[in-house]
Each structure stands twice: as structure tokens, then as C-alpha cells.
Design an enzyme around this catalytic site. Sequence first.
Site: not given
Length: 712
Positions: A9, A111, A323
Amino acid sequence: MGLVVILAEKPSQGKAYGDVFQNVNKQDGYLEVQDSRFFHGEKAYITWGFGHLVELVPPETYDQTWKKWDLNKLPIMPDAFQFQVAKDKRKQFQVVKRLCDQAKGIIIATDSDREGENIARSILQQAGASYKPIKRLWINSLEVEEIEKGLQHLQDGNNYIPLYKEAQTRQYSDWIVGINASRLYTLLLQEQGLQGVFSVGRVQTPTLYLIYKRQEEIANFTSQPFFELAGNVTIHEQSFEAKHDQRYDTKQKAMAVLQTYGIQEGEQAGRVKELDKAQKKTRAPKLHSLSTLQTKMNKQRKYSPSMVLEIVQGLYEKKLVTYPRTDCHYITENEFAYVKQNLTAYQNCLGVSFSVKYPEARKSYVDNSKVQEHYAIIPTKQVPQLDRLAEKERHVYREILATTLAMFAPDYEYEETKVTIDVRGLSFYKTGKVEKNRGWKVLFQQEKQQQKEQHTQLPTMKQGDACMLDVFIKEGKTQPPKPYTEGNLIQVMKHAGKEVEDEEAKHILKQKEGIGTEATRASIIETLKHQQYIEIKKNVVYVTSKGKMLCQAVDGTLLASPEMTAKWETYLAKIGRKEGSQDKFVANIKKFVAYLLEQAPNQVATLKGEINQVTENSYVGDCPMCQTGKLQDKGKFYGCSGYQKGCTFSLPKTMLTKKLPQTAVQSLLKGKRTNLIKGFKSKKGKKFDAYLTLDLEGKITFEFPKRNKGKS
């Protein structure tokens, strides 16, 4: 799979992936990798976006007549949406496209959420590479071991297409509502004399309306007096206050109750009618989702939700936490195993030691069935030295670590005593609490220092003991609802406006409908700030006059309905589970816009009086340049209302980092020197104080105070 491109990303994520491989050469915009453990002698390339490399085109790309804001050109509804590469990201897009052209297969490694999927798929679509074999790297940690495990167990990319459709549908619907509603309300309000542009959104506007509604409740609240029967109890040379459990709306009614029992105000003999003691326990809090972490850090440190997300994202990229954009409060047995294995290292890091009461996994924290895509935010196996983290990183990491360790610690234990005091048949009540074992709370010592716990320890007594009560009538007033802070606004959004104050109740709620997602709520609040619809004062959220006008304009429409927005979000999630249709959702959004176009003109026309009042209140004085216009609050500056007639005079709200008081601006407009303003900061960082004056050309000049002679 042949030559592979790993699409990250952003650069920091690409670098984290590069740390996994043995032979890595850094190139311009990508990493060249050779590692037979994963690619069987083939080369692989790691490249990245800068977030969204690809964006929806503006309205005028479809139809040049849509460039001008015109009510007669609404609605703006493209037959098919088109995308373009953002101007400042074209160089990197060309790198990605060139590598994808060479690739035999692609690994999406953005992500692991719907927006990450959308970013990757949009890039691949624009690069003409979406037809190639695609695998998905889906991980919850950027630790080398977790990335390696993820690479060894790549998922079929086709499994995540519904998630891409969900994000794309959100993107389409936000564009349709944003373009049409923003133009609609801006033009209608301007017709009524209100200047400026009004940004309207499918998610941001219902959020604003929630804050407005609470602010109106507070403004319209009428405090009512109430009266209670109370008594200062003296027993065994110690005292405490007890109260009867009824409230009365007049003092006379309270007095009448005393008279019924033959009681007068003042000293009365009483006795302990009932005495109940109970040993109670409170288990450790749930593991953190992003929203609970944002709420806690806002309450504890006054950090804004966007700041917390930025900090925890940084900790994630440093491989210290898992995360961050998760709405889950559970972990699986795999995570529990490594946390348990590292308990000593974690305790040393936190500087707190405790006996492990619960060495085995408990369903309140560890439940594989409750983890869908991402588990709760917990520390990784990599344990940092806290003093090497920045202060804010340290505070956030400590909170995540302490909350994780708490599930192993003993329960918080206390003794609760409930006493009933009888005076001539009338009962007075008091509850006392004595802490017995701090348990998991030892992990939150700093919190204890900041928030002194209120414990009432009652005197030693037994049932039947005699006592004295100094009886009196206590007057109180009903209190308005509390205004929202940034932290509890996150929770209010999560539950679509339903009031949830109690921490435990938040976790019991099974209804997950809400405004926005864990990943977007902070940015929604930031958008409202940027649009100058809200302002934050001492952590409390206030709606500005501009925000109030928009809320009044959308009142009664679905844009004012948090519940409807929550249902939209719920349906979007169904698309991600292959239970909903993109076409159906977009069609409903188009119907909604058509309804707005029909209803809004009549609604806004009724606001003429309010708009005139807002306009009048926005004036700070007469324009000294054109002599006919008035200086008006324009958000970030004060500008002349005669701008359309050619007057360009304006004054800043902030000069050299110092916010100018409105009284100072009014002095300047009258040709006077301001009072001494302290705290200007020069470009070199030097602080100074000065008076301000306005010269003949309308420019602000500094006048420095004279130093008193003879002083050293």
C-alpha cells in the site's frame, strides 16, 4: 506462478516485506528480490502505491457542462464510473504498471481490509493487469515471522473480490451523494444569502447531525429542582451521609414525608436496620479494538482519534503491535500462546509484576469463532525498550500492553457494604466500598494517579446498632446531557447515536450497526473539523454556526438520520459477504439523491430568518477599505462582504502562530491600536509581544512596547 509482483500500500509497508527476503536490491519505486525459499529461483518485485494512486474522475470529465455549479444540471449521475491516476502519483503508477506488465502473477499485499483491497484492485484495473493470476497476502502483523507465514499460505485473490466490491460501492455512493448534495445545499443556501461552500456527505453529515442534536438538547434543557431526604449518620464516633431513595419535586412534598413519620429536621435517633456485606469481583477489560483504544486514549490523554490511529499505525509499522484497524475484541489461541510465552518480557517492559491467576485461555478474550478477519490489537512478539519510543507512542503502547496482560492477572476484588438506617420507620441508605485486591488494576498505575478512585469506607457496625441522624432536606438540580468529547463521539458513531456510557454495556451490545467503520471514523471527525462544521475546545466537540445551518437545512432528510446511515453501512458489509448487490445499493443512493433534489428547496426556503441572523452574527465590523462592506467571518480569515463588488480586504485569524482575539480585530477595523498581544512567534522561532495597527493600505504592522529605562 512465474515472475511475481508484490503490491504493497505504501513504501513503509513495502520495506517491511523486503525485510523478509534474503537478496534485496533497492530500485527507484520498487525492490528487486531473489529468494528461492518463496519464488523457486524466479525474481520478484515489491512495489507500492502511496495510498490511492487511482481516483474517480471529476464530473466535467463526463460532461463539460457539469463543471459549473448549477441547480439545473443536477443530478450528476455518470452511466459508468471512470478512474484516473492522481497527478502527483503518476511516476509511481508507471513503475507499478511496468512491473505488472512483466509479471506472470501478482500478490496483493496492501492493508488487510476493504479499503486496502480497493486500493490494490483499482491500481491493477487501471494498469490493465487485473486479468492476471492474483494471490492475497492477508496478515495481522508486519513481523518477519508473520509475513513469512502469510507468504507460505497465500489466499486465492478471487476470495476477496466481494470485499473490493464493497469498498468500490462505498466509493461510488460517497461520490454520488457528495457531488450532488454539496452542490445542492451550497447553491440553495447561497440563494438565501449565506456565503461559502457546504460539503455534504453520506457519512459526515449524519455524524454532524448527531453532535448538533446533542448540542440542541443541552441548549434547550431546563434544569428542574429536586429535593431529597438525607441525614448525617454518626455511629461509633464516625460519620457518613445516607439518603432516602425517593426524590421530590418540591420541598413541601419532602417535608410532608418527614411529618408523616413524625420526623423533624435535626438530630434524630436511629438504628441499623439492615447490613449486607458482599465480596465482589471485576474481571479485566476486553482487549482493545481501534475504537475502544481511541476512546480510552482520548479520555486519559486527550489524544484525538486521528492521532491515536496515526500513533498505533506507526507502532504497527514498527512491528510492535498487530493490525490496528480492527473492530474485534478477541484473539485466537495462536496469539494467546505467544503472548503467554512472552509474559515475563512484557512485565519487564511495563515495569509491573503480578502473579498469573489465569494461565489458560478464557472465552471472554480468546475465541476463534469471534475472529473473522482481524483480531484485537495486542503487542507482537517484539518487545521494545519503552524509553526509545516517542512519548505518545509510549503511552499508547503501554495501554495496549497493559490491557493484554490484564487477562492473565487476578480479578479486581472489593467488599461492598449496603447499610439501611431506620428512623421512625423511614429508611435511609448508604453503600460503602473497600478495595481488597487491586488485581489487574496494578497494570494501570498511571491511570490511578490521574483519576482518584472514590471509595467510601463505612464504620464498623452491626445490625441493631444505635446511631444518630442529623436529618435535613437536600436540594439538587437536574443536569443536562453531557456534551460529546472526541473520544466518546467515536463510540456514539459506532452505535449509531445510541447512548452507551457504561464500558461493560458497550461489549454486551451485539448490534454492530454504526456510522462509518473502525478505519474511517477518525477521518470523518477530521473532515468535520476541516470543513469548519465543528470545533474542539478542551476536548469537547461544538458545532459551529456554519454546521448548525447545514443541520437545519438537512433536518428531516435521511442525511440527518444516523440510523439510516448505519443501515447503509450494514448493507455495504453484506456486499463484502456476497449477500448484497452493488447495483441495488447504488440504485437506492440515486433514488435518495432524487428525493433530496425534490425536498431540499422547500426546506431551505424556510430558513431565511435563521440565515439572516447567522450572517449578521458573522460580521465583526465595517470594512475600512471600501467603506460599504462588512468584515465577515470566513472560517480561517475575515473577509469583506463586498468581495463580489471588487473589495479584496481581509484580515487573518492567526498571525505568526498566535490566534488574534476578535476584540483585537475590531480595534484594527476602527483604526485603533490593539492591546498588547503576547506570544507571537517569528519564523526563527523567537517569541515576542507587540501591539498591532493597520496602515493606510490595509496591512497589519507591529508596534513593539518600549522598554523601561533603568531596568536590567
